[in-house]
Structures are given as structure tokens and as C-alpha cells.
Write an enzyme that holds these catalytic residues in place. Structure first.
Site, PDB file in Angstrom:
ATOM      1  N   LYS A   1      34.508 -35.716  29.086  1.00 45.09           N
ATOM      2  CA  LYS A   1      34.266 -34.245  28.340  1.00 45.09           C
ATOM      3  C   LYS A   1      33.138 -34.613  27.312  1.00 45.09           C
ATOM      4  CE  LYS A   1      37.145 -31.215  29.892  1.00 45.09           C
ATOM      5  NZ  LYS A   1      36.912 -29.892  30.247  1.00 45.09           N
TER       6      LYS A   1
ATOM      7  N   SER B   1      38.715 -40.194  34.999  1.00 46.32           N
ATOM      8  CA  SER B   1      38.105 -38.979  34.256  1.00 46.32           C
ATOM      9  C   SER B   1      38.459 -39.336  32.511  1.00 46.32           C
ATOM     10  CB  SER B   1      38.433 -37.443  34.408  1.00 46.32           C
ATOM     11  OG  SER B   1      39.907 -37.467  34.581  1.00 46.32           O
TER      12      SER B   1
END
Length: 318
Positions: free
Chosen positions: A51, A301
Site C-alpha cells: 500500500k 502483499s
């Protein structure tokens, strides 16, 4: 829409703000998948998740604002808090009561306010919109924003720069910002590459929306893949269309399958990751994802799992 040029510009803009993360071959997953499997270790990003790319690209282009705000299941909020601290501006991150306490603490450790409001990400988003409307904060959404998508797309450029022969990329799917950005970059450079989205069976909003043909609301449920929770927004402008048009396959996983992915990555690969990051490995181990057409990249991720939850999963209690 977002173009390859936008993604290349984002790559130049955030160079020095994010890390180039490594790619590692996995012998065990390659055997299970029937072909070469590589792990893209984005969980080694400074804030522990991909992110940071999108948040940094969006925040770096802000004009005058009282501060920045968003609604987040944790990782985007942490990334935006990090970017805001670098820019010297206030940040208020709106989270629901479902967000794990360790992710809230990580946001606060970066000097931002973590404002707990509502029982879902959609409800937390209402408070972020109020801050934008009434207090002059710049709202940077976690996925449905062109600058965020372009920032996440830098991962696609990085993956093919490291492994040009990649035949497929398996991507954790939530609101679709990651998948949309990576797919835009990867398919622009290599049109025949396969893009595979992976989510959980419990409350997968993008999967439900794609099945319905338009964005829909779903009940947000507790899941090991908590970073994949939350809705995509009924007024979704960008990621729904991009996921619909660019994703070649969608795989949904049970909680037991996700837990097995977490355990395998820790025990066999030495990688501590959260449930959302384990879905690629989980899909391979469950026999739902193969690598027979060429090298398969699994995107790890994020690593921001609650330590107590990780212990429980490793001990077979979850």
C-alpha cells in the site's frame, strides 16, 4: 483511466520513497503447482505492505489541505500515515471495529490518529468523507483513485523487470486497486500475461460485484484475510471496470485453505505474512492454481498479521 505513462511517472515520483522488493523462487510451491513459482516479497516494504506505493504517489501530488484522511482495513492507513509524516501534515485514518488492534497501533505509532468508527469499512468511509467535506482534509481512498492505482501499478513494472518470462501473476483481490494497477502495467508490457485474482469466500465484495455485473454491498465478515475485507463502493469509478476487463481468472478460498497458506509460508519459506498475502500460496496448495503455462508469480502483499493470530494459525487453532 490510468495509462502506462501514468504508472511510469508514478515509478519515477516515488523512487526513494519505497523499496524495490525482492523476488524469490519457491521449490515447494513449484512442485505443488507443476511449474516454476516465484514469490514477490512486497511484505518487505517499509510499512509491511504494498500500500505504500499508491499512498505515496497520491500524497506526493497533494495541493493545499488541512491534512489527509482515508478509510482503511489497516495497511493503506498505515501507508498514508507514513506518507503524511514524510510530508509533515496531519493524518486521520478512519477504521472500523473489525480492524485488528495491531494495525491500529501501527497507524498511531506513525503519528496519525486512528479513528475507530462503525462496523465496516463503508461506515468508516462516511467519517472520512465528513472530514473532507467539513474540515478540509484531502481524502485519499484505499483503491478507487487513479493516483493510487498508478502507484500500485509500479509493482507490475517491477515484477516484469525482475522476471520478464513471467506467464501469470496471482494477486490478492479486495477493492481492486492492486490488481488493476498491476494488470494495467503487466498487460501493457506483455499482453498475453495472465492476471489471476484471489480472495476469500467470506465477504468478497469485488467477486460479488463482478458476479452481479455492477458494484454491490456485501456483509463484511471476520476472516483470516482481513485486509481483503470491505466493500468496493457503490459509486466505484475505476477499479470495478478495470478488474472486470483485465482479470483472466478469479479464485475464492475457504478459511482453512488460507490458514494452510499462512502455515506453509512460515514453515517452508520462512515468511511471516498476513492472510491476504497467503492467498496465492493457499490457492496452489489447494490445487486451485497451477503453473503449467510458465512461471507463476505470487504476490506476498503484506506481513502485518497480529502475532497472537499467527501463533494460533501455526498451532492449528484457526
Amino acid at each position: 483511466m490510468v495509462t502506462l505513462e501514468d504508472i511510469r511517472a508514478a515509478q519515477a515520483r516515488i523512487r526513494g520513497m519505497v523499496r524495490e522488493t525482492p523476488m524469490r523462487a519457491s521449490a515447494g510451491l513449484s512442485e505443488a503447482a507443476g511449474g516454476p513459482v516465484w514469490l514477490k516479497c512486497e511484505h518487505e516494504q517499509e510499512t509491511g505492505a504494498f500500500k505504500l506505493r499508491g499512498a505515496s504517489n497520491a500524497a506526493a501530488q497533494l495541493g493545499q489541505a488541512a491534512g489527509v484522511t482515508t478509510a482503511s482495513t489497516g495497511n493503506h492507513g498505515r501507508a498514508l500515515a507514513h506518507a503524511a509524516r514524510q510530508l509533515g501534515i496531519p493524518a486521520i485514518i478512519c477504521v472500523s471495529r473489525l480492524v485488528p488492534k495491531n494495525k491500529i497501533a501501527a497507524i498511531e505509532a506513525l503519528g496519525a490518529e486512528a479513528r475507530v468508527t462503525g462496523a465496516s469499512q463503508d461506515e468508516a468511509f462516511e467519517e472520512a468523507r465528513r472530514l473532507e467535506r467539513e474540515e478540509g482534509f484531502a481524502l485519499i481512498p484505499p483503491f478507487d483513485h487513479p493516483d493510487v492505482v498508478a502507484g500500485q501499478g509500479t509493482l507490475g513494472l517491477e515484477i516484469l523487470g525482475q522476471l520478464p518470462e513471467a506467464a501469470a501473476i496471482a494477486i490478492p483481490l479486495s477493492g481492486g486497486g492492486l490488481l488493476a494497477g498491476v494488470a494495467l502495467a503487466a498487460k501493457a508490457l506483455k499482453p498475453d500475461i495472465r492476471i489471476i485474482g484471489i480472495s476469500m469466500e467470506r465477504g468478497a465484495a469485488m467477486a460479488a460485484s463482478l458476479a452481479a455485473g455492477h458494484p454491490v454491498e456485501v456483509e463484511e465478515l471476520e476472516t483470516l484475510a482481513d485486509s481483503l475485507g470491505g466493500g468496493i463502493g457503490l459509486e466505484n469509478r475505476l477499479t470495478f471496470v478495470l478488474c472486470r476487463d483485465l482479470m483472466d481468472e478469479l479464485i475464492l478460498l475457504t478459511e482453512d485453505e488460507i490458514a494452510e497458506g499462512i502455515r506453509f509460508l512460515a514453515a517452508e519459506e520462512g515468511e511471516t505474512v498476513e492472510g491476504a498475502a497467503a492467498v496465492g500460496a493457499a490457492a496452489v496448495l489447494a490445487g486451485k492454481l497451477r503453473a503449467e503455462l510458465g512461471p507463476l508469480v505470487l504476490l506476498l502483499s503484506g506481513r502485518n498479521i497480529d502475532p497472537g493470530l499467527h501463533r494460533a494459525v501455526m498451532e492449528g487453532e484457526r
